[in-house]
Design an enzyme around this catalytic site. Structure first.
Site, PDB file in Angstrom:
ATOM      1  N   GLU A   1      44.049  99.275 -14.314  1.00 49.49           N
ATOM      2  CA  GLU A   1      43.048  99.940 -13.488  1.00 49.49           C
ATOM      3  C   GLU A   1      42.709  99.037 -12.317  1.00 49.49           C
ATOM      4  O   GLU A   1      42.493  97.840 -12.487  1.00 49.49           O
ATOM      5  CB  GLU A   1      41.784 100.245 -14.298  1.00 49.49           C
ATOM      6  CG  GLU A   1      41.988 101.279 -15.386  1.00 49.49           C
ATOM      7  CD  GLU A   1      40.719 101.570 -16.173  1.00 49.49           C
ATOM      8  OE1 GLU A   1      40.732 102.541 -16.953  1.00 49.49           O
ATOM      9  OE2 GLU A   1      39.722 100.839 -16.013  1.00 49.49           O
TER      10      GLU A   1
ATOM     11  N   CYS B   1      34.504  94.268 -23.801  1.00 48.85           N
ATOM     12  CA  CYS B   1      35.913  94.110 -24.203  1.00 48.85           C
ATOM     13  C   CYS B   1      36.474  92.771 -23.755  1.00 48.85           C
ATOM     14  O   CYS B   1      37.215  92.119 -24.490  1.00 48.85           O
ATOM     15  CB  CYS B   1      36.753  95.242 -23.614  1.00 48.85           C
ATOM     16  SG  CYS B   1      36.248  96.895 -24.151  1.00 48.85           S
TER      17      CYS B   1
ATOM     18  N   LYS C   1      37.961 105.420 -14.097  1.00 52.38           N
ATOM     19  CA  LYS C   1      38.979 106.384 -14.499  1.00 52.38           C
ATOM     20  C   LYS C   1      38.884 107.659 -13.659  1.00 52.38           C
ATOM     21  O   LYS C   1      39.888 108.162 -13.141  1.00 52.38           O
ATOM     22  CB  LYS C   1      38.810 106.728 -15.982  1.00 52.38           C
ATOM     23  CG  LYS C   1      38.879 105.522 -16.892  1.00 52.38           C
ATOM     24  CD  LYS C   1      38.570 105.886 -18.329  1.00 52.38           C
ATOM     25  CE  LYS C   1      38.510 104.637 -19.182  1.00 52.38           C
ATOM     26  NZ  LYS C   1      39.731 103.830 -19.123  1.00 52.38           N
TER      27      LYS C   1
ATOM     28  N   GLU D   1      43.011 100.928 -22.211  1.00 49.95           N
ATOM     29  CA  GLU D   1      42.365  99.615 -22.183  1.00 49.95           C
ATOM     30  C   GLU D   1      41.678  99.466 -23.526  1.00 49.95           C
ATOM     31  O   GLU D   1      40.692 100.137 -23.814  1.00 49.95           O
ATOM     32  CB  GLU D   1      41.370  99.524 -21.018  1.00 49.95           C
ATOM     33  CG  GLU D   1      40.940  98.093 -20.716  1.00 49.95           C
ATOM     34  CD  GLU D   1      39.606  97.732 -21.318  1.00 49.95           C
ATOM     35  OE1 GLU D   1      39.614  96.968 -22.316  1.00 49.95           O
ATOM     36  OE2 GLU D   1      38.572  98.190 -20.813  1.00 49.95           O
TER      37      GLU D   1
END
Length: 482
Positions: free
Chosen positions: A461, A287, A164, A253
């Site tokens: 991303e 995740c 990020k 996300e």
């Protein structure tokens, strides 16, 4: 030995304005690692004001000037990588080998975005597209958004934050980094090296404290242009709603219940290896880890037996051991949640054939559940953030895809098969941001577009796409130029 750390605001290490602190706890030993400040709204507003000034300085530098600073930082990070890995291991409970591996991807992330920034070209429209632009030349260019906030989770505290912060910086923005409450110290250590390398003192801020409070305060500040979050779907939805007040961009996300489809014509040993690798690492707290194992009934028994035998050979649990494959969970509440989800699924008719025990206050051992049916919550929207393998049978490809898509989530997915037609058919019909053929969805590079659909998030991303999300496109018109 306990170590107290400060936030970074305006290039200075600072306490919270009311001096409040939060203890940082080693999730395996329970020892206090140190404390970090609990930011107030005043602290967040100061950080945003500082970031505005920092962006004005950082944004005027040429790409090659920024690259020189970044290279100095990467050299410093290499020099201090072991101490930061050890710190990450203590505060996150990840195995030390995983922590070292995570740090190793920081350089490729920076390099990918540095290359992308150097080739972020605009477009030019010829002067004959319409009668009303005859003799005009229209071209586009990209400019920084301004202040970008990066909110990262506990499971990959540095690499997720860099995915990020790096595009924000390479696009000429300043960045406010908000690490997870459980893992703030390793990010502070990295940011300290960034300032030492020569990043403008106000281009990088690190704020610590309550995620819900800081997230709200960021959305209440009109000078924040973009907020990028990796976290739960519930948190992402609330952040997106709050960000609408000032039309802040959000890159989200979020959660997932990723399927791994295992067809009878696959290499079963490879499928077992992929299943284990995609679920056990980081104690299942990933995740994009495979969370539903959808296996063709004709090989389900063989797959289950081989999976169980493979799990018996894996050592884990003690984060600092050099030969631990995985560490512990982030805290006792996380272990409680996984233990409760296992009990609830068994109560509905599933059978626990391996594991299922709480073997440490922050560790639930790898667990295999059979007799899982399509209608159980774990087969649909129950995201288990731990090393649990629910096995769901199917008889046809259509049935497998129906099971896989019967969820609110759509983050990632995987397909194990020896038939490319089967693989591509499944990949085209799976509702997910990524599909990995002959692998699990737990797959990422610095370049490709990473992210989900449905309730798994917004945006992507990756160096191929993200710089444009972190930039403002401007059209410039040369009227009657020829």
């Amino acid at each position: 030995m306990a170590e107290d750390m400060k936030m970074i605001i305006g290039g200075k290490f600072t306490d919270a304005s009311d001096s409040a602190v939060k203890k940082n706890i080693n999730p395996y030993t329970g020892e206090i690692i140190g404390t970090v400040p609990e930011a107030t709204k005043n602290d967040i507003d100061r950080a945003v004001a500082s970031a505005l000034r920092g962006q004005a300085e950082w944004g005027t530098l040429r790409n090659d000037e920024r690259d020189s600073i970044i290279e100095r930082f990467l050299s410093l990070l290499q020099r201090h990588s072991e101490e930061i890995a050890q710190l990450m291991c203590r505060e996150s409970g990840k195995s030390i080998s995983e922590c070292r591996g995570e740090l190793s991807v920081v350089r490729p992330i920076f390099q990918a975005y540095m290359k992308a920034a150097a080739t972020m070209y605009g477009q030019t429209l010829p002067g004959n597209t319409e009668s009303r632009n005859k003799g005009d030349i229209i071209f586009t260019m990209y400019e920084p958004l301004g202040v970008c906030a990066a909110v990262a989770p506990f499971n990959y505290p540095i690499s997720t934050m860099m995915n990020k912060a790096v595009p924000a910086l390479c696009a000429g923005n300043s960045v406010i980094m908000k690490p997870a409450s459980d893992t703030p110290m390793s990010i502070i250590a990295v940011a300290k090296l960034m300032l030492e390398a020569g990043f403008p003192s106000e281009a990088i801020q690190v704020v610590t404290g309550s995620g819900s409070k800081i997230g709200r305060w960021l959305t209440e500040n009109k000078d924040v242009a973009l907020i990028s979050l990796t976290g739960s779907t519930e948190v992402g939805v609330e952040l997106h709603r709050s960000a609408s007040t000032y039309l802040q961009r959000t890159c989200l996300e979020l959660g997932g219940n990723d399927p791994l489809l295992i067809f009878a014509d696959c290499d079963i040993d490879s499928a077992v290896a992929e299943a284990v690798n995609g679920r056990v690492y980081n104690c299942g707290q990933i995740c994009t880890a495979s969370k539903r194992f959808i296996v063709e009934n004709s090989i389900k028994e063989e797959f289950t037996q081989k999976l169980t035998e493979r799990l018996k050979t894996i050592k884990g649990g003690i984060p600092g051991d050099e030969d631990s494959v995985y560490g512990c969970m982030i805290n006792e509440a996380a272990a409680d949640a996984v233990e409760r989800q296992i009990r609830e699924t068994v109560a509905l008719g599933a059978k626990c054939i391996y594991g299922g025990r709480r073997i440490h206050k922050t560790l639930v051992e790898p667990t295999v559940l059979t007799n899982v049916t399509q209608g159980m919550p774990i087969a649909m929207d129950m995201e288990v953030f731990g090393p649990v393998f629910p096995i769901i049978g199917f008889d046809s490809a259509d049935e497998a895809l129906k099971i896989a898509n019967n969820t609110q989530f759509g983050l990632s997915s995987g397909v194990m098969t020896g038939n490319m037609r089967t693989a591509m058919t499944a990949a085209s019909r799976l509702k997910a941001g990524t599909c990995v053929i002959n692998g699990t969805g737990d797959y990422r590079t610095s370049y490709h577009a990473f992210g989900g659909c449905k309730m798994s998030g917004l945006g992507r991303e990756g160096a191929l796409v993200t710089l444009k999300e972190f930039s403002e496109m401007k059209s410039i018109v040369l009227k009657k130029i020829y």
